[in-house]
Design a protein around this motif. Structure first.
Motif, PDB file in Angstrom:
ATOM      1  N   GLN A   1       2.498  18.567  20.218  1.00 49.56           N
ATOM      2  CA  GLN A   1       1.383  17.832  19.639  1.00 49.56           C
ATOM      3  C   GLN A   1       0.144  17.834  20.532  1.00 49.56           C
ATOM      4  O   GLN A   1      -0.951  17.526  20.067  1.00 49.56           O
ATOM      5  N   THR A   2       0.292  18.159  21.800  1.00 51.01           N
ATOM      6  CA  THR A   2      -0.839  18.107  22.725  1.00 51.01           C
ATOM      7  C   THR A   2      -1.258  19.474  23.246  1.00 51.01           C
ATOM      8  O   THR A   2      -2.265  19.572  23.955  1.00 51.01           O
TER       9      THR A   2
ATOM     10  N   ASN B   1      -0.361  39.646  18.201  1.00 53.39           N
ATOM     11  CA  ASN B   1      -1.712  40.169  17.999  1.00 53.39           C
ATOM     12  C   ASN B   1      -2.449  39.391  16.919  1.00 53.39           C
ATOM     13  O   ASN B   1      -3.648  39.124  17.045  1.00 53.39           O
ATOM     14  N   ALA B   2      -1.729  39.027  15.859  1.00 53.46           N
ATOM     15  CA  ALA B   2      -2.355  38.218  14.803  1.00 53.46           C
ATOM     16  C   ALA B   2      -2.766  36.853  15.337  1.00 53.46           C
ATOM     17  O   ALA B   2      -3.855  36.349  15.033  1.00 53.46           O
ATOM     18  N   GLY B   3      -1.900  36.250  16.159  1.00 58.17           N
ATOM     19  CA  GLY B   3      -2.244  34.964  16.761  1.00 58.17           C
ATOM     20  C   GLY B   3      -3.427  35.079  17.705  1.00 58.17           C
ATOM     21  O   GLY B   3      -4.289  34.192  17.734  1.00 58.17           O
ATOM     22  N   ALA B   4      -3.475  36.152  18.486  1.00 54.14           N
ATOM     23  CA  ALA B   4      -4.611  36.357  19.390  1.00 54.14           C
ATOM     24  C   ALA B   4      -5.905  36.528  18.603  1.00 54.14           C
ATOM     25  O   ALA B   4      -6.965  36.037  19.017  1.00 54.14           O
ATOM     26  N   LEU B   5      -5.811  37.200  17.452  1.00 53.09           N
ATOM     27  CA  LEU B   5      -7.005  37.392  16.620  1.00 53.09           C
ATOM     28  C   LEU B   5      -7.507  36.058  16.082  1.00 53.09           C
ATOM     29  O   LEU B   5      -8.709  35.760  16.145  1.00 53.09           O
ATOM     30  N   ILE B   6      -6.596  35.227  15.561  1.00 52.86           N
ATOM     31  CA  ILE B   6      -6.999  33.913  15.047  1.00 52.86           C
ATOM     32  C   ILE B   6      -7.533  33.031  16.172  1.00 52.86           C
ATOM     33  O   ILE B   6      -8.524  32.315  16.004  1.00 52.86           O
ATOM     34  N   SER B   7      -6.894  33.094  17.322  1.00 55.19           N
ATOM     35  CA  SER B   7      -7.302  32.246  18.444  1.00 55.19           C
ATOM     36  C   SER B   7      -8.663  32.644  18.990  1.00 55.19           C
ATOM     37  O   SER B   7      -9.378  31.810  19.562  1.00 55.19           O
TER      38      SER B   7
ATOM     39  N   LYS C   1      -3.269  22.711  17.067  1.00 60.28           N
ATOM     40  CA  LYS C   1      -3.633  23.302  18.357  1.00 60.28           C
ATOM     41  C   LYS C   1      -5.134  23.562  18.433  1.00 60.28           C
ATOM     42  O   LYS C   1      -5.748  23.419  19.494  1.00 60.28           O
ATOM     43  N   LEU C   2      -5.714  23.942  17.295  1.00 66.19           N
ATOM     44  CA  LEU C   2      -7.161  24.170  17.261  1.00 66.19           C
ATOM     45  C   LEU C   2      -7.918  22.878  17.540  1.00 66.19           C
ATOM     46  O   LEU C   2      -8.897  22.862  18.302  1.00 66.19           O
ATOM     47  N   TRP C   3      -7.473  21.772  16.950  1.00 63.24           N
ATOM     48  CA  TRP C   3      -8.113  20.482  17.197  1.00 63.24           C
ATOM     49  C   TRP C   3      -7.985  20.087  18.661  1.00 63.24           C
ATOM     50  O   TRP C   3      -8.954  19.592  19.260  1.00 63.24           O
ATOM     51  N   ASN C   4      -6.816  20.298  19.258  1.00 68.98           N
ATOM     52  CA  ASN C   4      -6.637  19.968  20.673  1.00 68.98           C
ATOM     53  C   ASN C   4      -7.598  20.766  21.549  1.00 68.98           C
ATOM     54  O   ASN C   4      -8.225  20.211  22.468  1.00 68.98           O
ATOM     55  N   SER C   5      -7.709  22.060  21.285  1.00 67.82           N
ATOM     56  CA  SER C   5      -8.601  22.900  22.087  1.00 67.82           C
ATOM     57  C   SER C   5     -10.059  22.516  21.888  1.00 67.82           C
ATOM     58  O   SER C   5     -10.843  22.473  22.852  1.00 67.82           O
ATOM     59  N   LEU C   6     -10.445  22.244  20.634  1.00 65.59           N
ATOM     60  CA  LEU C   6     -11.827  21.847  20.371  1.00 65.59           C
ATOM     61  C   LEU C   6     -12.150  20.514  21.043  1.00 65.59           C
ATOM     62  O   LEU C   6     -13.235  20.354  21.629  1.00 65.59           O
ATOM     63  N   LEU C   7     -11.220  19.565  20.968  1.00 63.69           N
ATOM     64  CA  LEU C   7     -11.446  18.262  21.579  1.00 63.69           C
ATOM     65  C   LEU C   7     -11.573  18.376  23.091  1.00 63.69           C
ATOM     66  O   LEU C   7     -12.515  17.840  23.697  1.00 63.69           O
ATOM     67  N   ILE C   8     -10.645  19.090  23.711  1.00 63.63           N
ATOM     68  CA  ILE C   8     -10.663  19.212  25.172  1.00 63.63           C
ATOM     69  C   ILE C   8     -11.876  20.000  25.635  1.00 63.63           C
ATOM     70  O   ILE C   8     -12.606  19.581  26.553  1.00 63.63           O
ATOM     71  N   SER C   9     -12.144  21.154  25.017  1.00 68.87           N
ATOM     72  CA  SER C   9     -13.262  21.999  25.446  1.00 68.87           C
ATOM     73  C   SER C   9     -14.597  21.319  25.207  1.00 68.87           C
ATOM     74  O   SER C   9     -15.499  21.373  26.059  1.00 68.87           O
TER      75      SER C   9
ATOM     76  N   GLY D   1       1.966  38.314   9.427  1.00 73.80           N
ATOM     77  CA  GLY D   1       1.902  37.892  10.825  1.00 73.80           C
ATOM     78  C   GLY D   1       0.919  36.746  11.024  1.00 73.80           C
ATOM     79  O   GLY D   1       1.175  35.831  11.811  1.00 73.80           O
ATOM     80  N   LEU D   2      -0.197  36.778  10.301  1.00 70.08           N
ATOM     81  CA  LEU D   2      -1.164  35.692  10.392  1.00 70.08           C
ATOM     82  C   LEU D   2      -0.573  34.386   9.864  1.00 70.08           C
ATOM     83  O   LEU D   2      -0.716  33.324  10.488  1.00 70.08           O
ATOM     84  N   ARG D   3       0.109  34.470   8.730  1.00 71.28           N
ATOM     85  CA  ARG D   3       0.717  33.265   8.160  1.00 71.28           C
ATOM     86  C   ARG D   3       1.843  32.745   9.047  1.00 71.28           C
ATOM     87  O   ARG D   3       2.004  31.529   9.223  1.00 71.28           O
ATOM     88  N   THR D   4       2.622  33.664   9.622  1.00 69.76           N
ATOM     89  CA  THR D   4       3.721  33.249  10.491  1.00 69.76           C
ATOM     90  C   THR D   4       3.202  32.486  11.709  1.00 69.76           C
ATOM     91  O   THR D   4       3.726  31.426  12.069  1.00 69.76           O
ATOM     92  N   TYR D   5       2.169  33.031  12.325  1.00 74.93           N
ATOM     93  CA  TYR D   5       1.603  32.350  13.489  1.00 74.93           C
ATOM     94  C   TYR D   5       0.999  31.008  13.096  1.00 74.93           C
ATOM     95  O   TYR D   5       1.187  29.997  13.784  1.00 74.93           O
ATOM     96  N   TRP D   6       0.275  30.972  11.998  1.00 73.57           N
ATOM     97  CA  TRP D   6      -0.390  29.746  11.546  1.00 73.57           C
ATOM     98  C   TRP D   6       0.621  28.629  11.329  1.00 73.57           C
ATOM     99  O   TRP D   6       0.395  27.486  11.711  1.00 73.57           O
ATOM    100  N   GLU D   7       1.751  28.980  10.692  1.00 75.91           N
ATOM    101  CA  GLU D   7       2.753  27.956  10.369  1.00 75.91           C
ATOM    102  C   GLU D   7       3.682  27.665  11.546  1.00 75.91           C
ATOM    103  O   GLU D   7       4.089  26.528  11.750  1.00 75.91           O
ATOM    104  N   GLN D   8       4.019  28.690  12.317  1.00 76.12           N
ATOM    105  CA  GLN D   8       5.005  28.510  13.378  1.00 76.12           C
ATOM    106  C   GLN D   8       4.498  27.619  14.491  1.00 76.12           C
ATOM    107  O   GLN D   8       5.251  26.810  15.038  1.00 76.12           O
ATOM    108  N   VAL D   9       3.245  27.766  14.870  1.00 75.15           N
ATOM    109  CA  VAL D   9       2.706  26.982  15.994  1.00 75.15           C
ATOM    110  C   VAL D   9       1.869  25.798  15.525  1.00 75.15           C
ATOM    111  O   VAL D   9       1.342  25.054  16.365  1.00 75.15           O
ATOM    112  N   ASP D  10       1.741  25.607  14.195  1.00 73.57           N
ATOM    113  CA  ASP D  10       0.880  24.552  13.646  1.00 73.57           C
ATOM    114  C   ASP D  10      -0.536  24.716  14.210  1.00 73.57           C
ATOM    115  O   ASP D  10      -1.062  23.857  14.923  1.00 73.57           O
ATOM    116  N   PHE D  11      -1.155  25.838  13.859  1.00 75.22           N
ATOM    117  CA  PHE D  11      -2.436  26.219  14.451  1.00 75.22           C
ATOM    118  C   PHE D  11      -3.539  25.179  14.258  1.00 75.22           C
ATOM    119  O   PHE D  11      -4.328  24.953  15.192  1.00 75.22           O
ATOM    120  N   PRO D  12      -3.674  24.532  13.088  1.00 75.33           N
ATOM    121  CA  PRO D  12      -4.747  23.523  12.971  1.00 75.33           C
ATOM    122  C   PRO D  12      -4.663  22.417  14.036  1.00 75.33           C
ATOM    123  O   PRO D  12      -5.688  21.982  14.566  1.00 75.33           O
TER     124      PRO D  12
END
Length: 294
Positions: free
Chosen positions: A240-241, A263-269, A88-96, A75-86
């Motif tokens: 992308q945004t 739940n796995a995605g919420a944990l990583i997020s 999304k993480l960069w977008n959130s870090l940049l905006i926040s 589930g962790l790998r699925t979420y990481w690859e499906q939504v391109d988490f890195p």
């Protein structure tokens, strides 16, 4: 000159001194209630952690309250690859991060003009900032959408940064203006007599005394912006945004939801925000303590 107490006087003083370990039953009742409230707040996180490593078949068969029959990290790998988490993480870090820094700067400048500069009608202006904090985002979303479209900023991270900088600085201005309204006037007058201008007074006198409070605002602005969902959902429509909360919501369909992957995605997020809070925990504690001492 040291004063020596007689044994009898020392014994009487010891009897009168309060013992922090024997303050009555009320102290223990409060401690039990606070502990119970803390444990209740941890229950959703425990369920999230429990179901993050559970297979969809196990979740469907045994439900969300059962212990995982096997360790299932897919589930962790699925979420990481499906939504391109890195991304999304960069977008959130940049905006926040941008909102946290810009919000603190704008709040400081506004509050300096209102609290120290004594702008005419300052109480009415501060009241407007307080009123702006009470407006729900649902009431603002259409005007913000319209102006973003007209300005050509729709579906850009800059639009979200500008919006949240204004929203967060409304609270920051109200808080800092209240603090600066009680700033020692003799200190400001002494700096002015030494030839310091308004900008020099701000950076050399006011800012050093407000650093703990500004650090608290920086942490709060970052976490508040990280958790925002509605405005990024409306303003950022491309993959992308998008930010992490919006990407997490994309896992839920109208008639289909993969609960373990969610739940796995919420944990990583949750991990980046928790790490940010732990890193700046001492800064937050020092800022609150400094505010209490003042």
């Amino acid at each position: 000159m040291a004063v020596t107490l007689s044994p009898a006087a020392a014994a009487r003083r010891a009897r009168r001194a309060p013992d922090r370990h024997h303050r009555g039953a009320a102290r223990w009742v409060v401690l039990v209630l606070v502990t119970a409230a803390a444990l209740a707040m941890l229950v959703p996180f425990a369920f999230m952690l429990l179901n993050a490593f559970k297979s969809p078949a196990d979740y469907s068969t045994n439900g969300p309250l059962s212990w995982p029959s096997e360790f299932y990290p897919k589930g962790l790998r699925t979420y990481w690859e499906q939504v391109d988490f890195p991304e999304k993480l960069w977008n959130s870090l940049l905006i926040s991060g941008a909102v946290a820094v810009l919000g603190v700067v704008v709040s400081l400048l506004n509050a300096y003009a209102l609290g120290v500069g004594r702008v005419r009608g300052r109480l009415w202006i501060i009241g407007l900032f307080l009123l702006a904090n009470m407006l729900p985002q649902e009431a603002l979303i259409y005007p913000l959408y319209y102006f973003a479209k007209e300005a050509g900023l729709y579906n850009t991270r800059l639009a979200v940064i500008i919006i949240f900088t204004v929203i967060q600085s409304a609270f920051g201005t109200y808080l800092l203006a209240s603090v600066l309204g009680t700033f020692p006037r003799p200190l400001l007058e002494a700096a002015a007599l030494d030839g310091a201008g308004k900008w020099r007074i701000l950076w050399r006198v006011v800012l050093p005394n407000l650093r703990p409070t500004l650090a608290v605002l920086l942490v709060f602005f970052f976490i508040w912006t990280w958790n925002e969902f509605l405005i990024p959902l409306v303003m950022l429509i491309d993959n992308q945004t998008q930010t992490v909360p919006v990407a997490l919501a994309s896992l839920q369909g109208d008639r289909l939801m993969d609960a373990p992957t969610t739940n796995a995605g919420a944990l990583i997020s949750l991990v980046p925000a928790v790490l940010f809070f732990l890193i700046f925990q001492r800064t937050l504690a020092r800022g609150i303590t400094a505010g209490a001492e003042k």
